[in-house]
Design an enzyme around this catalytic site. Structure first.
Site, PDB file in Angstrom:
ATOM      1  N   SER A  73      10.175 -25.927   1.440  1.00  0.00           N
ATOM      2  CA  SER A  73       9.858 -26.372   2.809  1.00  0.00           C
ATOM      3  C   SER A  73      11.075 -26.677   3.673  1.00  0.00           C
ATOM      4  O   SER A  73      10.929 -26.831   4.886  1.00  0.00           O
ATOM      5  CB  SER A  73       8.961 -27.614   2.781  1.00  0.00           C
ATOM      6  N   LYS A  76      11.411 -24.468   6.520  1.00  0.00           N
ATOM      7  CA  LYS A  76      10.569 -24.664   7.717  1.00  0.00           C
ATOM      8  C   LYS A  76      11.422 -25.141   8.899  1.00  0.00           C
ATOM      9  O   LYS A  76      11.114 -24.865  10.050  1.00  0.00           O
ATOM     10  CB  LYS A  76       9.453 -25.668   7.423  1.00  0.00           C
ATOM     11  N   TYR A 198       6.120 -15.685   4.671  1.00  0.00           N
ATOM     12  CA  TYR A 198       6.235 -17.123   4.386  1.00  0.00           C
ATOM     13  C   TYR A 198       6.770 -17.351   2.960  1.00  0.00           C
ATOM     14  O   TYR A 198       7.654 -18.193   2.745  1.00  0.00           O
ATOM     15  CB  TYR A 198       4.861 -17.783   4.576  1.00  0.00           C
ATOM     16  N   TYR A 254       6.636 -35.024   5.385  1.00  0.00           N
ATOM     17  CA  TYR A 254       5.170 -34.972   5.268  1.00  0.00           C
ATOM     18  C   TYR A 254       4.557 -36.367   5.458  1.00  0.00           C
ATOM     19  O   TYR A 254       4.899 -37.065   6.403  1.00  0.00           O
ATOM     20  CB  TYR A 254       4.711 -34.392   3.915  1.00  0.00           C
ATOM     21  N   VAL A 272       9.659 -28.813  -1.998  1.00  0.00           N
ATOM     22  CA  VAL A 272       9.198 -29.019  -3.377  1.00  0.00           C
ATOM     23  C   VAL A 272      10.135 -28.406  -4.427  1.00  0.00           C
ATOM     24  O   VAL A 272       9.892 -28.563  -5.618  1.00  0.00           O
ATOM     25  CB  VAL A 272       7.740 -28.526  -3.620  1.00  0.00           C
TER      26      VAL A 272
HETATM   27  N1  GLN Z   1       6.217 -22.947  -0.584  1.00  0.00           N
HETATM   28  C1  GLN Z   1       5.648 -24.265  -0.676  1.00  0.00           C
HETATM   29  C2  GLN Z   1       4.186 -24.252  -0.270  1.00  0.00           C
HETATM   30  O1  GLN Z   1       3.821 -23.550   0.633  1.00  0.00           O
HETATM   31  C3  GLN Z   1       6.438 -25.189   0.188  1.00  0.00           C
HETATM   32  C4  GLN Z   1       5.887 -26.585   0.170  1.00  0.00           C
HETATM   33  C5  GLN Z   1       6.935 -27.639   0.178  1.00  0.00           C
HETATM   34  O2  GLN Z   1       8.109 -27.437  -0.080  1.00  0.00           O
HETATM   35  N2  GLN Z   1       6.471 -28.845   0.441  1.00  0.00           N
HETATM   36  O3  GLN Z   1       3.402 -24.928  -0.840  1.00  0.00           O
END
Ligand code: GLN
Length: 318
Positions: A73, A76, A198, A254, A272
């Site tokens: 993430s 992002k 993605y 988050y 993650v």
């Molecule tokens: N690729 C992971 C997902 O879409 C990314 C989520 C994350 O890092 N929180 O679940």
């Protein structure tokens, strides 16, 4: 990475990082590596690396700061910045800028909010951003890697095919969200294509030193700093850099964003893969990586290390 040297502000960063590294190791075993993406479950859990980059060009590191990890993430943030550069304020018709207070992969708000995700840093919001970028680039992965290779001066930076495939094969929830948002007209491209892009994006790998360098523009009024390889450039306007930092402070972790703001008080983005990047506006950036996660998907040792760094240096927002 240049040899450690005394930072301009004379904060003794080398012993501070060594102290944090020692303290952090006591927390090994308190979290768990992500396993909902099968390839991430194979990562050795007891690892820790940390790098600090200052706007004067000096860098400091401890532990496995040069071991590449899956950004997940954290990408992002880069995707959002690219979309903001392309779309400007028009972006906000398709994604909000409020904390969600819900898990990063939650879909509960999407129906009552008519397919408009709360912010660009939860999965639903990132899928919309990927859709926007998919409309702009025939080969989004190449465009994204091009920007990141330049920011890091690392021409071999890439995405991990094994991890991308593993996530793509198990991306049922993200696919469901993409279809759901398509039903509201907020995903324009085929969801399969959006998910391909993605998952490649999430699988981009970097090490802590590279991640600290790649985000330096956010600490420096949108301007990348000079490196040995090239002069710095205005990557983002100063006002947009300030806005991105505000979003990272309120939405970057988050449903733990409030807790992070309380404990660390800096704009952050977590992933993650166990990475966290923190921006210290006007001063520099900090990247930390330790794969064991708490229940909300944030690195246990990473959050601890950033909290200790702000305590020991006095660096905080405002
Ligand atoms: N690729 C992971 C997902 O879409 C990314 C989520 C994350 O890092 N929180 O679940």
């Amino acid at each position: 990475m240049p040899a450690p040297q005394a930072p301009a502000n004379s904060t003794p960063l080398i012993p501070i990082l060594q102290q944090i590294h020692t303290e952090a190791q006591a927390l090994f075993g308190q979290g768990q590596v992500a396993d909902y993406i099968p390839a991430l479950a194979q990562v050795a859990p007891r690892q820790f690396g940390m790098a600090v980059a200052l706007i004067d060009g000096s860098t400091f590191a401890t532990g496995q700061a040069h071991t590449p990890f899956s950004l997940q993430s954290i990408t992002k943030l880069f995707a959002f910045v690219l979309a903001l550069k392309l779309e400007g304020e028009g972006l906000w018709k398709r994604v909000g800028r409020e904390p969600s207070g819900a898990a990063f992969n939650s879909m509960v708000q999407l129906e009552s909010e008519k397919g408009i995700p709360r912010n660009p840093f939860i999965n639903a919001g990132a899928l919309v951003i990927t859709d926007i970028l998919t409309s702009r680039y025939a080969h989004l992965d190449i465009a994204m890697l091009g920007a990141l290779r330049r920011l890091t001066d690392a021409p071999d930076l890439s995405w991990n095919g094994h991890i991308a495939k593993s996530e793509r094969e198990t991306a049922h929830r993200n696919m469901a969200m993409a279809y759901f948002m398509k039903s509201y007209g907020n995903v324009l491209n085929p969801p399969e294509l959006v998910l391909d892009n993605y998952c490649r994006q999430c699988a981009i790998e970097m090490n802590c030193a590279q991640l600290a360098q790649a985000t330096m523009f956010l600490a420096h009024n949108g301007q990348d700093i000079d490196t040995d390889a090239r002069p710095g450039e205005q990557f983002l306007s100063p006002s947009d850099a300030r806005r991105v930092n505000a979003l990272l402070l309120t939405c970057g972790a988050y449903d733990a964003a409030g807790d992070f703001a309380y404990r660390i008080g800096l704009p952050v983005k977590t992933g993650v893969g166990g990475g966290i990047v923190a921006i210290v506006p006007g001063r520099g950036t900090v990247a930390v990586w330790a794969p064991e996660l708490d229940a909300k998907g944030n690195s246990v040792l990473g959050a601890f290390a950033l909290e200790r760094l702000t305590q020991l240096t006095g660096w905080h927002h405002g």
